[in-house]
Design a protein around this motif. Structure first.
Motif, mmCIF file in Angstrom:
data_model
loop_
_atom_site.group_PDB
_atom_site.id
_atom_site.type_symbol
_atom_site.label_atom_id
_atom_site.label_comp_id
_atom_site.label_asym_id
_atom_site.label_seq_id
_atom_site.Cartn_x
_atom_site.Cartn_y
_atom_site.Cartn_z
ATOM 1 N N GLU A 1 77.793 58.033 63.832
ATOM 2 C CA GLU A 1 78.138 58.147 62.417
ATOM 3 C C GLU A 1 77.053 58.919 61.683
ATOM 4 O O GLU A 1 75.908 58.943 62.108
ATOM 5 C CB GLU A 1 78.242 56.748 61.774
ATOM 6 N N ARG A 2 77.443 59.490 60.541
ATOM 7 C CA ARG A 2 76.454 60.134 59.683
ATOM 8 C C ARG A 2 75.859 59.088 58.744
ATOM 9 O O ARG A 2 76.586 58.476 57.970
ATOM 10 C CB ARG A 2 77.102 61.261 58.866
ATOM 11 N N LEU A 3 74.550 58.909 58.843
ATOM 12 C CA LEU A 3 73.889 57.898 58.025
ATOM 13 C C LEU A 3 74.090 58.134 56.519
ATOM 14 O O LEU A 3 74.386 57.185 55.784
ATOM 15 C CB LEU A 3 72.393 57.849 58.397
ATOM 16 N N PRO A 4 73.962 59.384 56.040
ATOM 17 C CA PRO A 4 74.200 59.592 54.601
ATOM 18 C C PRO A 4 75.603 59.147 54.157
ATOM 19 O O PRO A 4 75.763 58.593 53.065
ATOM 20 C CB PRO A 4 74.037 61.105 54.426
ATOM 21 N N THR A 5 76.597 59.350 55.021
ATOM 22 C CA THR A 5 77.962 58.937 54.674
ATOM 23 C C THR A 5 78.052 57.416 54.597
ATOM 24 O O THR A 5 78.677 56.863 53.688
ATOM 25 C CB THR A 5 78.959 59.456 55.730
ATOM 26 N N LEU A 6 77.424 56.747 55.571
ATOM 27 C CA LEU A 6 77.439 55.277 55.565
ATOM 28 C C LEU A 6 76.834 54.761 54.260
ATOM 29 O O LEU A 6 77.370 53.842 53.634
ATOM 30 C CB LEU A 6 76.616 54.726 56.735
ATOM 31 N N ASP B 1 66.411 61.691 54.125
ATOM 32 C CA ASP B 1 65.763 62.646 55.021
ATOM 33 C C ASP B 1 66.835 63.335 55.879
ATOM 34 O O ASP B 1 67.544 62.664 56.626
ATOM 35 C CB ASP B 1 64.780 61.868 55.911
ATOM 36 N N PRO B 2 66.956 64.669 55.776
ATOM 37 C CA PRO B 2 67.994 65.348 56.566
ATOM 38 C C PRO B 2 67.815 65.168 58.073
ATOM 39 O O PRO B 2 68.778 65.288 58.836
ATOM 40 C CB PRO B 2 67.853 66.825 56.179
ATOM 41 N N ALA B 3 66.602 64.853 58.507
ATOM 42 C CA ALA B 3 66.368 64.653 59.945
ATOM 43 C C ALA B 3 66.911 63.306 60.430
ATOM 44 O O ALA B 3 67.048 63.088 61.631
ATOM 45 C CB ALA B 3 64.879 64.758 60.254
ATOM 46 N N ALA B 4 67.203 62.407 59.497
ATOM 47 C CA ALA B 4 67.771 61.106 59.879
ATOM 48 C C ALA B 4 69.268 61.164 59.628
ATOM 49 O O ALA B 4 69.788 60.543 58.715
ATOM 50 C CB ALA B 4 67.132 59.981 59.077
ATOM 51 N N GLU B 5 69.987 61.944 60.434
ATOM 52 C CA GLU B 5 71.394 62.150 60.125
ATOM 53 C C GLU B 5 72.346 61.314 60.972
ATOM 54 O O GLU B 5 73.114 60.524 60.460
ATOM 55 C CB GLU B 5 71.763 63.631 60.247
ATOM 56 N N LEU B 6 72.295 61.488 62.295
ATOM 57 C CA LEU B 6 73.271 60.801 63.143
ATOM 58 C C LEU B 6 72.702 59.511 63.727
ATOM 59 O O LEU B 6 71.575 59.481 64.218
ATOM 60 C CB LEU B 6 73.718 61.731 64.285
ATOM 61 N N MET C 1 63.319 56.646 65.416
ATOM 62 C CA MET C 1 64.110 55.718 64.620
ATOM 63 C C MET C 1 64.285 56.260 63.199
ATOM 64 O O MET C 1 63.403 56.948 62.678
ATOM 65 C CB MET C 1 63.419 54.344 64.530
ATOM 66 N N ALA C 2 65.427 55.925 62.615
ATOM 67 C CA ALA C 2 65.626 56.201 61.197
ATOM 68 C C ALA C 2 65.251 54.919 60.463
ATOM 69 O O ALA C 2 65.715 53.841 60.830
ATOM 70 C CB ALA C 2 67.076 56.553 60.930
ATOM 71 N N ILE D 1 67.985 57.087 66.037
ATOM 72 C CA ILE D 1 68.658 58.351 65.722
ATOM 73 C C ILE D 1 69.293 58.919 66.991
ATOM 74 O O ILE D 1 68.724 58.827 68.073
ATOM 75 C CB ILE D 1 67.639 59.371 65.160
ATOM 76 N N VAL D 2 70.489 59.473 66.843
ATOM 77 C CA VAL D 2 71.143 60.157 67.955
ATOM 78 C C VAL D 2 70.871 61.652 67.795
ATOM 79 O O VAL D 2 71.112 62.223 66.729
ATOM 80 C CB VAL D 2 72.668 59.906 67.937
ATOM 81 N N GLU D 3 70.333 62.270 68.842
ATOM 82 C CA GLU D 3 70.089 63.714 68.786
ATOM 83 C C GLU D 3 71.421 64.445 68.917
ATOM 84 O O GLU D 3 72.323 63.978 69.601
ATOM 85 C CB GLU D 3 69.146 64.140 69.924
ATOM 86 N N LYS D 4 71.514 65.569 68.274
ATOM 87 C CA LYS D 4 72.773 66.316 68.292
ATOM 88 C C LYS D 4 73.201 66.686 69.702
ATOM 89 O O LYS D 4 74.384 66.718 70.013
ATOM 90 C CB LYS D 4 72.674 67.562 67.421
ATOM 91 N N GLU D 5 72.215 66.943 70.599
ATOM 92 C CA GLU D 5 72.559 67.343 71.983
ATOM 93 C C GLU D 5 73.246 66.202 72.730
ATOM 94 O O GLU D 5 73.943 66.435 73.715
ATOM 95 C CB GLU D 5 71.306 67.746 72.778
ATOM 96 N N GLU D 6 72.995 64.958 72.286
ATOM 97 C CA GLU D 6 73.566 63.813 72.994
ATOM 98 C C GLU D 6 75.059 63.638 72.715
ATOM 99 O O GLU D 6 75.749 62.940 73.425
ATOM 100 C CB GLU D 6 72.849 62.523 72.585
#
Lengths: 204, 236
Positions: free
Chosen positions: B82-87, B111-116, B158-159, B226-231
């Motif tokens: 999930e996208r943390l900002p959306t949550l 923080d944009p780096a704490a996204e997924l 971690m976020a 945090i989930v990395e985008k590559e994952e």
């Protein structure tokens, strides 16, 4: 004609039973209500029409035992199993005992009605095809091999930790695969996922 | 573990007992909507919509229960990326109902780096909702009422999510056992809110704690991996 649209509802909870009677009547089904599997079996004649919608957790004969007894007695009515407790192992067991479908309480009316319609339709065909099975097959094909393995583990009712151990990967990786499987299969819940996997599997 | 089991049993029993009436409610409402479809009454369209909305809410209650039960039964729940900002945005819109009347200023520093993040959406929103509602309550009657929600991507992957208020702060005797079940300072409350928050956060592999803010107020913070985008699968 009405004979094709007969639904037998078996649930020990009187309020749930009556509410189902009301809902199905508004959708133009002929409905008969039974307070237990025993009551149904006592009434059942050799020639029965329609389909059965039954709860799984009931005192006396439970849903799984009911499926067995129906088969032993040679009844071939399709059975839709409702569960208030979406236990994956139980769902798998029900499907293996010949349930046509299983749905989780509370449910959207369309989900139940669709399940009933497809169960009634399947009676008229020797090789039953779930209306959605082509779509589900397509989604299954989109899974990677690893995701497919994780799905198989989930359908067997295994927890993430066990799947991780069996596949020699970390539980966190399993979780990510699992999330990917859920989104690729467009599954709204674990039991929905299991249901889709079983619908396709049972028709293979 | 005892805390987990007690809550678990309660949740499991409640789930079963509540699902039955919810099923009956949904069936009656959906059936009524079907009947209203055939009606030519002037008010039928409005009624149909109201009945449909009521049914949706009953199903939503069923969803909340299912998530809670899955999670206590298996110790794991259905998690999606999930996208943390959306949550945060979605939880805020629920938490802030009525906040305008009590005149609370709300600000976000994300923080944009704490996204997924890999989460059970409903559960994490429950945590956010709880913390934000607590924060708003803590600021009742104080002159400065500012609520800040902040995220930071930490070096350890971690976020860290913070819900910060400018309220009266926590009494020392309360903060020690803040996350224990049945501990509460509220007149109305069972004291299970923060306890459930802790169970949820910890089951996601994170931590939750409270800190006093030197300038006044309290920060509740929790972490999520945090989930990395590559994952994430290529197609999302």
């Amino acid at each position: 004609m009405t004979g094709n649209h007969l639904v037998h509802v078996v649930d020990d909870d009187v309020d749930v039973r009556k509410s189902l009677g009301f809902l199905l009547a508004t959708a133009d089904f002929a409905v008969r209500l039974y307070e237990s599997a025993t009551a149904f079996l006592a009434m059942a004649t050799s020639h029965l029409d329609g389909c059965i919608v039954t709860d799984v957790r009931m005192p006396g004969i439970d849903g799984i035992e009911f499926l067995r007894q129906l088969r032993t007695r040679g009844h071939t009515l399709p059975v839709i199993v409702m569960t208030g407790h979406a236990d994956v192992a139980l769902a798998v067991q029900a499907m293996k005992e010949g349930a046509a479908d299983f749905i989780e309480k509370p449910f959207d009316d369309e989900v139940l009605i669709e399940a009933i319609r497809s169960a009634l339709d399947s009676r008229n065909r020797t090789e039953a095809t779930h209306p959605q099975s082509a779509e589900i097959r397509g989604r299954l094909a989109a899974l990677s091999e690893r995701e497919r393995q994780v799905l198989d583990g989930l359908v067997s009712g295994l927890p993430n930790k066990t799947i991780a151990y069996d596949l020699g990967i970390s539980p966190r990786t399993v979780e990510i695969h699992r999330a990917n499987v859920m989104s690729k299969m467009a599954a709204s819940s674990l039991s929905h996922l299991v249901r889709m996997a079983l619908v396709v599997e049972s028709k293979r | 573990m005892a805390r987990f089991t007690a809550l678990g049993e309660m949740a499991s029993t409640l789930a079963h007992e509540i699902n039955q009436p919810l099923t009956a409610i949904t069936n009656y409402l959906k059936g009524s909507r079907r009947l209203l479809e055939k009606s030519t009454e002037e008010n039928a369209p409005m009624l149909r919509e109201a009945v449909e909305k009521a049914a949706e809410q009953a199903l939503r209650a069923g969803d909340v229960i299912r998530h809670l039960r899955d999670f206590v039964a298996r110790g794991e729940s259905e998690r999606q990326v999930e996208r943390l900002p959306t949550l945060i945005e979605e939880a805020s819109s629920l938490a802030l109902v009525g906040a305008r009347e009590v005149d609370v200023r709300v600000s976000y520093k994300l923080d944009p780096a704490a996204e997924l993040v890999l989460t059970d959406r409903i559960q994490i929103q429950q945590v956010l909702l709880n913390l934000m509602r607590n924060a708003i309550e803590a600021m009742q009657g104080v002159p400065r009422r500012e609520l800040q929600v902040m995220t930071v991507a930490r070096d350890d992957g971690m976020a860290e999510v913070s819900v910060i208020d400018t309220g009266t702060g926590l009494a020392p005797e309360v903060s020690a056992q803040l996350f224990q079940p049945f501990v509460t300072t509220k007149k109305q409350g069972m004291g299970v809110g923060l306890s459930i928050c802790r169970t949820i956060v910890e089951s996601h592999g994170g931590h939750i704690w409270a800190e006093a803010i030197p300038t006044g107020g309290t920060a509740f913070r929790f972490t999520l991996r945090i989930v990395e985008k590559e994952e994430v699968a290529n197609d999302r």
